[in-house]
Design a protein around this motif. Structure first.
Motif, PDB file in Angstrom:
ATOM      1  N   CYS A 126      -5.049   8.427  -2.753  1.00 50.04           N
ATOM      2  CA  CYS A 126      -3.956   8.836  -3.640  1.00 50.04           C
ATOM      3  C   CYS A 126      -3.053   7.633  -3.910  1.00 50.04           C
ATOM      4  CB  CYS A 126      -3.149   9.963  -2.998  1.00 50.04           C
ATOM      5  SG  CYS A 126      -1.763  10.524  -4.028  1.00 50.04           S
ATOM      6  N   ILE A 127      -2.541   7.554  -5.132  1.00 55.37           N
ATOM      7  CA  ILE A 127      -1.662   6.447  -5.517  1.00 55.37           C
ATOM      8  C   ILE A 127      -0.411   6.387  -4.634  1.00 55.37           C
ATOM      9  CG2 ILE A 127      -0.423   7.733  -7.300  1.00 55.37           C
ATOM     10  CD1 ILE A 127      -0.500   5.069  -8.951  1.00 55.37           C
ATOM     11  N   SER A 128      -0.008   7.536  -4.097  1.00 57.42           N
ATOM     12  CA  SER A 128       1.185   7.549  -3.237  1.00 57.42           C
ATOM     13  C   SER A 128       0.918   6.897  -1.878  1.00 57.42           C
ATOM     14  CB  SER A 128       1.697   8.979  -3.051  1.00 57.42           C
ATOM     15  OG  SER A 128       0.767   9.755  -2.326  1.00 57.42           O
ATOM     16  N   ASN A 129      -0.344   6.656  -1.542  1.00 54.44           N
ATOM     17  CA  ASN A 129      -0.690   6.002  -0.272  1.00 54.44           C
ATOM     18  C   ASN A 129      -1.068   4.544  -0.463  1.00 54.44           C
ATOM     19  OD1 ASN A 129      -0.292   8.141   1.522  1.00 54.44           O
ATOM     20  ND2 ASN A 129      -2.256   9.043   0.972  1.00 54.44           N
ATOM     21  N   THR A 130      -0.789   3.979  -1.617  1.00 59.95           N
ATOM     22  CA  THR A 130      -1.087   2.575  -1.871  1.00 59.95           C
ATOM     23  C   THR A 130       0.199   1.776  -1.770  1.00 59.95           C
ATOM     24  OG1 THR A 130      -0.735   2.774  -4.255  1.00 59.95           O
ATOM     25  CG2 THR A 130      -2.975   3.238  -3.443  1.00 59.95           C
ATOM     26  N   SER A 131       0.126   0.530  -2.131  1.00 61.46           N
ATOM     27  CA  SER A 131       1.320  -0.323  -2.070  1.00 61.46           C
ATOM     28  C   SER A 131       2.204  -0.159  -3.307  1.00 61.46           C
ATOM     29  CB  SER A 131       0.901  -1.781  -1.903  1.00 61.46           C
ATOM     30  OG  SER A 131       0.060  -2.174  -2.975  1.00 61.46           O
ATOM     31  N   GLU A 132       1.867   0.777  -4.181  1.00 59.55           N
ATOM     32  CA  GLU A 132       2.700   1.049  -5.357  1.00 59.55           C
ATOM     33  C   GLU A 132       4.076   1.556  -4.901  1.00 59.55           C
ATOM     34  OE1 GLU A 132       1.901   0.403  -8.521  1.00 59.55           O
ATOM     35  OE2 GLU A 132      -0.031  -0.354  -7.857  1.00 59.55           O
ATOM     36  N   PRO A 133       5.116   1.162  -5.614  1.00 54.80           N
ATOM     37  CA  PRO A 133       6.475   1.569  -5.200  1.00 54.80           C
ATOM     38  C   PRO A 133       6.828   2.989  -5.678  1.00 54.80           C
ATOM     39  CG  PRO A 133       6.608   0.150  -7.111  1.00 54.80           C
ATOM     40  CD  PRO A 133       5.140   0.228  -6.745  1.00 54.80           C
ATOM     41  N   ILE A 134       6.081   3.981  -5.199  1.00 54.14           N
ATOM     42  CA  ILE A 134       6.386   5.372  -5.536  1.00 54.14           C
ATOM     43  C   ILE A 134       6.463   6.185  -4.253  1.00 54.14           C
ATOM     44  CG2 ILE A 134       5.367   5.348  -7.853  1.00 54.14           C
ATOM     45  CD1 ILE A 134       2.912   6.703  -6.650  1.00 54.14           C
TER      46      ILE A 134
END
Length: 166
Positions: A126-134
């Protein structure tokens, strides 16, 4: 009834009965689903190294839940985000604020429709578990039992919610 001054033990006619003494000031969390008290302590940041006086009663009879846990924390009133996290694992819990041995406030926990930044998605991709600032964002699809769904990948989360608390 004879009183034993050690650890609040009272002796009646028959076997010894152990009772948790009332607290002067603090919080009592009642109607926690049986076996979840240790997860509540984790949410509150209470471990074996804390200076706080804490009483935990686990798996006692309850008409409402069958079995329930109770947590008493002396000299501490819970913050709103702590109560919201407790609602995730104990949706039937009640929070009692005690002052001078009296219940001055009583609340039942309530989950909001959306939870942001409290529970991480169990999907490792999931994008929420990446280094993205979200921040993680979960929709509350059901409140008892709790069913969450990630807004980004739609992954449901129902079991072991305590393991995914941020």
């Amino acid at each position: 009834m004879m009183a034993d001054r050690r650890a609040g033990v009272e002796q009646k006619d028959g076997p010894r009965e152990l009772r948790v003494k009332p607290i002067k000031n603090g919080t009592v969390i009642d109607h926690i689903a049986g076996g979840q008290a240790l997860n509540v302590l984790k949410i509150l940041g209470i471990s074996g190294t804390t200076d706080a006086t804490v009483s935990v009663v686990m798996n006692v009879e309850s008409r409402k839940l069958g079995k329930k846990d109770i947590v008493k924390v002396e000299d501490r009133e819970l913050l709103e985000d702590e109560v919201n996290k407790i609602a995730l694992i104990a949706p039937a819990a009640s929070i009692n604020i005690i002052r001078d041995y009296k219940v001055v406030e009583k609340h039942t926990v309530d989950l909001p429709d959306e939870i942001v930044g409290v529970v991480r998605c169990q999907n490792p991709n999931c994008i929420s578990n990446t280094s993205e600032p979200i921040k993680s964002r979960m929709l509350v699809k059901a409140k008892n039992p709790v069913l969450l769904r990630c807004i980004f990948c739609e992954q449901p989360l129902t079991d072991r919610i305590a393991e995914y608390l941020i």
